[in-house]
Design a protein around this motif. Structure first.
Motif, PDB file in Angstrom:
ATOM      1  N   ALA A 183      66.431  19.601  79.366  1.00 34.66           N
ATOM      2  CA  ALA A 183      65.294  18.949  79.328  1.00 34.66           C
ATOM      3  C   ALA A 183      65.883  18.290  77.595  1.00 34.66           C
ATOM      4  O   ALA A 183      65.416  17.420  77.206  1.00 34.66           O
ATOM      5  CB  ALA A 183      64.350  19.660  78.875  1.00 34.66           C
ATOM      6  N   PHE A 184      66.317  18.631  76.726  1.00 28.32           N
ATOM      7  CA  PHE A 184      66.863  18.651  75.665  1.00 28.32           C
ATOM      8  C   PHE A 184      67.897  16.824  75.310  1.00 28.32           C
ATOM      9  O   PHE A 184      68.152  17.408  74.642  1.00 28.32           O
ATOM     10  CB  PHE A 184      66.497  19.439  74.461  1.00 28.32           C
ATOM     11  CG  PHE A 184      65.021  19.470  74.280  1.00 28.32           C
ATOM     12  CD1 PHE A 184      64.813  21.001  75.041  1.00 28.32           C
ATOM     13  CD2 PHE A 184      63.986  19.151  74.020  1.00 28.32           C
ATOM     14  CE1 PHE A 184      62.931  21.364  75.015  1.00 28.32           C
ATOM     15  CE2 PHE A 184      62.482  19.497  74.276  1.00 28.32           C
ATOM     16  CZ  PHE A 184      62.275  20.117  74.120  1.00 28.32           C
ATOM     17  N   ALA A 185      68.942  17.474  76.333  1.00 26.97           N
ATOM     18  CA  ALA A 185      70.047  16.459  76.481  1.00 26.97           C
ATOM     19  C   ALA A 185      69.635  15.412  76.001  1.00 26.97           C
ATOM     20  O   ALA A 185      68.607  14.206  75.210  1.00 26.97           O
ATOM     21  CB  ALA A 185      70.600  16.450  77.446  1.00 26.97           C
TER      22      ALA A 185
ATOM     23  N   ALA B 106      72.829  17.196  84.876  1.00 24.63           N
ATOM     24  CA  ALA B 106      72.741  15.665  84.679  1.00 24.63           C
ATOM     25  C   ALA B 106      74.241  15.053  84.110  1.00 24.63           C
ATOM     26  O   ALA B 106      73.943  15.170  83.104  1.00 24.63           O
ATOM     27  CB  ALA B 106      71.395  15.138  85.206  1.00 24.63           C
ATOM     28  N   HIS B 107      74.994  14.227  84.770  1.00 20.09           N
ATOM     29  CA  HIS B 107      76.033  13.641  83.457  1.00 20.09           C
ATOM     30  C   HIS B 107      75.683  12.649  83.778  1.00 20.09           C
ATOM     31  O   HIS B 107      76.803  12.245  84.461  1.00 20.09           O
ATOM     32  CB  HIS B 107      77.306  15.052  83.645  1.00 20.09           C
ATOM     33  CG  HIS B 107      78.016  14.641  82.092  1.00 20.09           C
ATOM     34  ND1 HIS B 107      79.433  14.958  82.395  1.00 20.09           N
ATOM     35  CD2 HIS B 107      77.735  13.889  81.350  1.00 20.09           C
ATOM     36  CE1 HIS B 107      79.951  14.316  81.074  1.00 20.09           C
ATOM     37  NE2 HIS B 107      78.525  13.538  80.393  1.00 20.09           N
ATOM     38  N   PHE B 108      76.009  12.081  83.435  1.00 21.64           N
ATOM     39  CA  PHE B 108      76.078  10.556  83.628  1.00 21.64           C
ATOM     40  C   PHE B 108      75.733   9.319  82.317  1.00 21.64           C
ATOM     41  O   PHE B 108      75.153   9.314  81.496  1.00 21.64           O
ATOM     42  CB  PHE B 108      74.484   9.754  85.254  1.00 21.64           C
ATOM     43  CG  PHE B 108      73.978  10.102  84.088  1.00 21.64           C
ATOM     44  CD1 PHE B 108      72.878  11.057  84.408  1.00 21.64           C
ATOM     45  CD2 PHE B 108      72.921   9.482  84.056  1.00 21.64           C
ATOM     46  CE1 PHE B 108      71.331  10.985  83.960  1.00 21.64           C
ATOM     47  CE2 PHE B 108      71.033   8.323  84.089  1.00 21.64           C
ATOM     48  CZ  PHE B 108      70.673  10.359  83.356  1.00 21.64           C
TER      49      PHE B 108
ATOM     50  N   MET C  94      79.167  10.359  86.791  1.00 16.45           N
ATOM     51  CA  MET C  94      77.856  10.296  86.984  1.00 16.45           C
ATOM     52  C   MET C  94      77.134  11.214  88.222  1.00 16.45           C
ATOM     53  O   MET C  94      76.909  10.948  89.396  1.00 16.45           O
ATOM     54  CB  MET C  94      77.976   8.807  87.872  1.00 16.45           C
ATOM     55  CG  MET C  94      78.999   8.087  87.610  1.00 16.45           C
ATOM     56  SD  MET C  94      77.759   7.449  86.227  1.00 16.45           S
ATOM     57  CE  MET C  94      76.204   6.507  85.978  1.00 16.45           C
ATOM     58  N   LEU C  95      76.593  12.901  87.326  1.00 19.24           N
ATOM     59  CA  LEU C  95      76.907  14.036  88.610  1.00 19.24           C
ATOM     60  C   LEU C  95      75.137  13.801  87.950  1.00 19.24           C
ATOM     61  O   LEU C  95      73.977  13.394  87.088  1.00 19.24           O
ATOM     62  CB  LEU C  95      76.636  15.302  87.789  1.00 19.24           C
ATOM     63  CG  LEU C  95      78.414  15.264  87.653  1.00 19.24           C
ATOM     64  CD1 LEU C  95      79.274  16.856  86.615  1.00 19.24           C
ATOM     65  CD2 LEU C  95      78.566  15.302  88.867  1.00 19.24           C
ATOM     66  N   THR C  96      74.594  14.387  89.823  1.00 21.03           N
ATOM     67  CA  THR C  96      73.019  13.472  89.993  1.00 21.03           C
ATOM     68  C   THR C  96      72.227  15.148  88.844  1.00 21.03           C
ATOM     69  O   THR C  96      70.874  14.168  88.506  1.00 21.03           O
ATOM     70  CB  THR C  96      72.463  13.659  91.333  1.00 21.03           C
ATOM     71  OG1 THR C  96      72.879  15.000  91.557  1.00 21.03           O
ATOM     72  CG2 THR C  96      73.405  12.383  91.810  1.00 21.03           C
ATOM     73  N   GLY C  97      72.965  16.167  88.752  1.00 19.09           N
ATOM     74  CA  GLY C  97      71.721  17.192  87.828  1.00 19.09           C
ATOM     75  C   GLY C  97      71.260  17.753  89.182  1.00 19.09           C
ATOM     76  O   GLY C  97      70.283  18.554  89.244  1.00 19.09           O
ATOM     77  N   LEU C  98      70.850  17.106  90.234  1.00 21.30           N
ATOM     78  CA  LEU C  98      70.835  17.570  91.951  1.00 21.30           C
ATOM     79  C   LEU C  98      71.418  18.881  92.693  1.00 21.30           C
ATOM     80  O   LEU C  98      70.983  19.274  93.646  1.00 21.30           O
ATOM     81  CB  LEU C  98      70.501  16.486  92.748  1.00 21.30           C
ATOM     82  CG  LEU C  98      68.932  16.241  91.879  1.00 21.30           C
ATOM     83  CD1 LEU C  98      69.087  14.414  93.203  1.00 21.30           C
ATOM     84  CD2 LEU C  98      67.787  16.758  91.989  1.00 21.30           C
TER      85      LEU C  98
ATOM     86  N   ASP D 272      76.843   8.705  77.408  1.00 25.94           N
ATOM     87  CA  ASP D 272      76.573   8.892  78.845  1.00 25.94           C
ATOM     88  C   ASP D 272      75.241   9.758  78.143  1.00 25.94           C
ATOM     89  O   ASP D 272      75.155   9.473  76.765  1.00 25.94           O
ATOM     90  CB  ASP D 272      77.553  10.248  79.612  1.00 25.94           C
ATOM     91  CG  ASP D 272      77.861  10.537  78.837  1.00 25.94           C
ATOM     92  OD1 ASP D 272      77.553  11.284  76.877  1.00 25.94           O
ATOM     93  OD2 ASP D 272      78.921  11.144  79.428  1.00 25.94           O
ATOM     94  N   ASN D 273      74.793  10.663  78.835  1.00 28.47           N
ATOM     95  CA  ASN D 273      73.533  11.598  78.084  1.00 28.47           C
ATOM     96  C   ASN D 273      74.116  12.760  77.445  1.00 28.47           C
ATOM     97  O   ASN D 273      73.571  13.677  77.295  1.00 28.47           O
ATOM     98  CB  ASN D 273      72.542  12.101  79.403  1.00 28.47           C
ATOM     99  CG  ASN D 273      73.638  13.345  80.353  1.00 28.47           C
ATOM    100  OD1 ASN D 273      74.792  12.807  80.511  1.00 28.47           O
ATOM    101  ND2 ASN D 273      72.494  14.175  81.142  1.00 28.47           N
ATOM    102  N   GLN D 274      75.230  12.922  77.393  1.00 24.65           N
ATOM    103  CA  GLN D 274      76.131  14.075  77.125  1.00 24.65           C
ATOM    104  C   GLN D 274      76.576  13.536  75.614  1.00 24.65           C
ATOM    105  O   GLN D 274      77.789  14.005  74.864  1.00 24.65           O
ATOM    106  CB  GLN D 274      77.074  14.973  77.413  1.00 24.65           C
ATOM    107  CG  GLN D 274      76.077  15.546  78.496  1.00 24.65           C
ATOM    108  CD  GLN D 274      76.297  16.676  79.641  1.00 24.65           C
ATOM    109  OE1 GLN D 274      77.926  16.988  79.049  1.00 24.65           O
ATOM    110  NE2 GLN D 274      75.983  17.214  80.621  1.00 24.65           N
TER     111      GLN D 274
END
Lengths: 171, 110
Positions: A35-37, B47-49, B32-36, B95-97
């Motif tokens: 949520a906060f990533a 999710a990691h994309f 490109m992991l969806t988190g689903l 990416d988001n990380q």
């Protein structure tokens, strides 16, 4: 014109900074651990998190009924064995001059868990609004593209059906 | 997965005639992991994309891309640019990380 692109990122990052907490809370269910990533600054989370095509279109394009134009070409295979990597090519006819160019192209997969797949912001320096990439499709579905011109005109591609043998949302 | 990530590649002609359209092809290793999806114990895999791809030429904006989890693993991307000046094309993937990669390629215009 290049300024336009910069402003978009800047504007979005400013909006996200204030909206991030509320958005993250609201979307807690979608990405529970994250949520906060760190969403990248300027990334349009609202449009990408929309779960229904109409919502995704409203959040990105701002409209759901866009006239189909032969200027927007979308190429995709009619049958894809692997829904995990469906090649799509997008080409939009435009002079791509400072006065008249394609600013943004939106790519949708109608029934994916989140229909907006990608968003491309071009500049006149692009020379051609052209993209090729590979996307995931959960099942047999329509792929469609909406392009926005620098004059604010919206053009859609005809929806293109791709038959998917093995769904691609396992990734 | 995590050890096989990054390694961005750019392919484009090194020379072009002024005004010519140049095609740039790129590839980067990313799950490109969806988190689903769930792991073996039934826990959701976060999710990691890659969320943004930014292309600039000599520091000037060329193309800004926002990606969702619907982009395939190890994303391939091709786009075009009109060759006007000598210079360097730079592409940055984020990416988001907090992952951040870039690649550059030089173009000589005749």
């Amino acid at each position: 014109m290049t300024k336009n692109t910069m402003q978009r990122r800047q504007f979005l990052s400013a909006t996200l900074a204030t909206g991030a907490v509320a958005t993250a809370a609201g979307l807690g269910l979608l990405r529970p651990q994250l949520a906060f990533a760190g969403d990248v600054s300027g990334w349009p989370a609202k449009a990408f998190d929309a779960k229904v095509l109409n919502d995704a279109m409203m959040a990105s394009v701002g409209k759901t009924d866009v006239p189909v134009s032969p200027k927007v070409k979308l190429t995709a295979p009619s049958i894809a064995e692997n829904g995990g990597a469906v090649p799509v090519t997008i080409e939009v006819d435009s002079p791509m001059t400072a006065d008249d160019y394609i600013t943004t192209v939106y790519l949708f997969v109608d029934h994916n868990p989140t229909p907006l797949a990608s968003q491309f912001s071009f500049t006149p320096a692009s020379g051609q609004a052209y993209i090729q990439e590979r996307i995931k499709m959960a099942k047999t579905d329509n792929v469609r593209v909406i392009a926005k011109t620098s004059k604010g005109e919206l053009l859609a591609s005809a929806p293109r059906e791709v038959k998917v043998t093995i769904g691609g949302c396992g990734g | 997965m995590a050890d096989n990530i990054g390694n961005p590649m750019l392919r484009m002609p090194s020379t072009a005639k002024k005004g010519e359209l140049v095609e740039i092809r790129s590839l980067i290793m990313h799950p490109m992991l969806t988190g689903l999806t769930k792991d073996k114990s039934g826990k959701l895999i976060p999710a990691h994309f890659i969320q943004t791809v930014t292309a600039t030429f000599n520091g000037k904006p060329l193309l800004d891309i926002d990606w969702s989890t619907a982009v395939s693993a190890n994303p391939f991307l091709a786009f075009k640019m009109r060759a006007e000046d000598n210079g360097t094309l730079k592409v940055v993937w984020k990416d988001n990380q907090n992952g951040d990669w870039s690649a550059e390629s030089k173009l000589t215009v005749s």
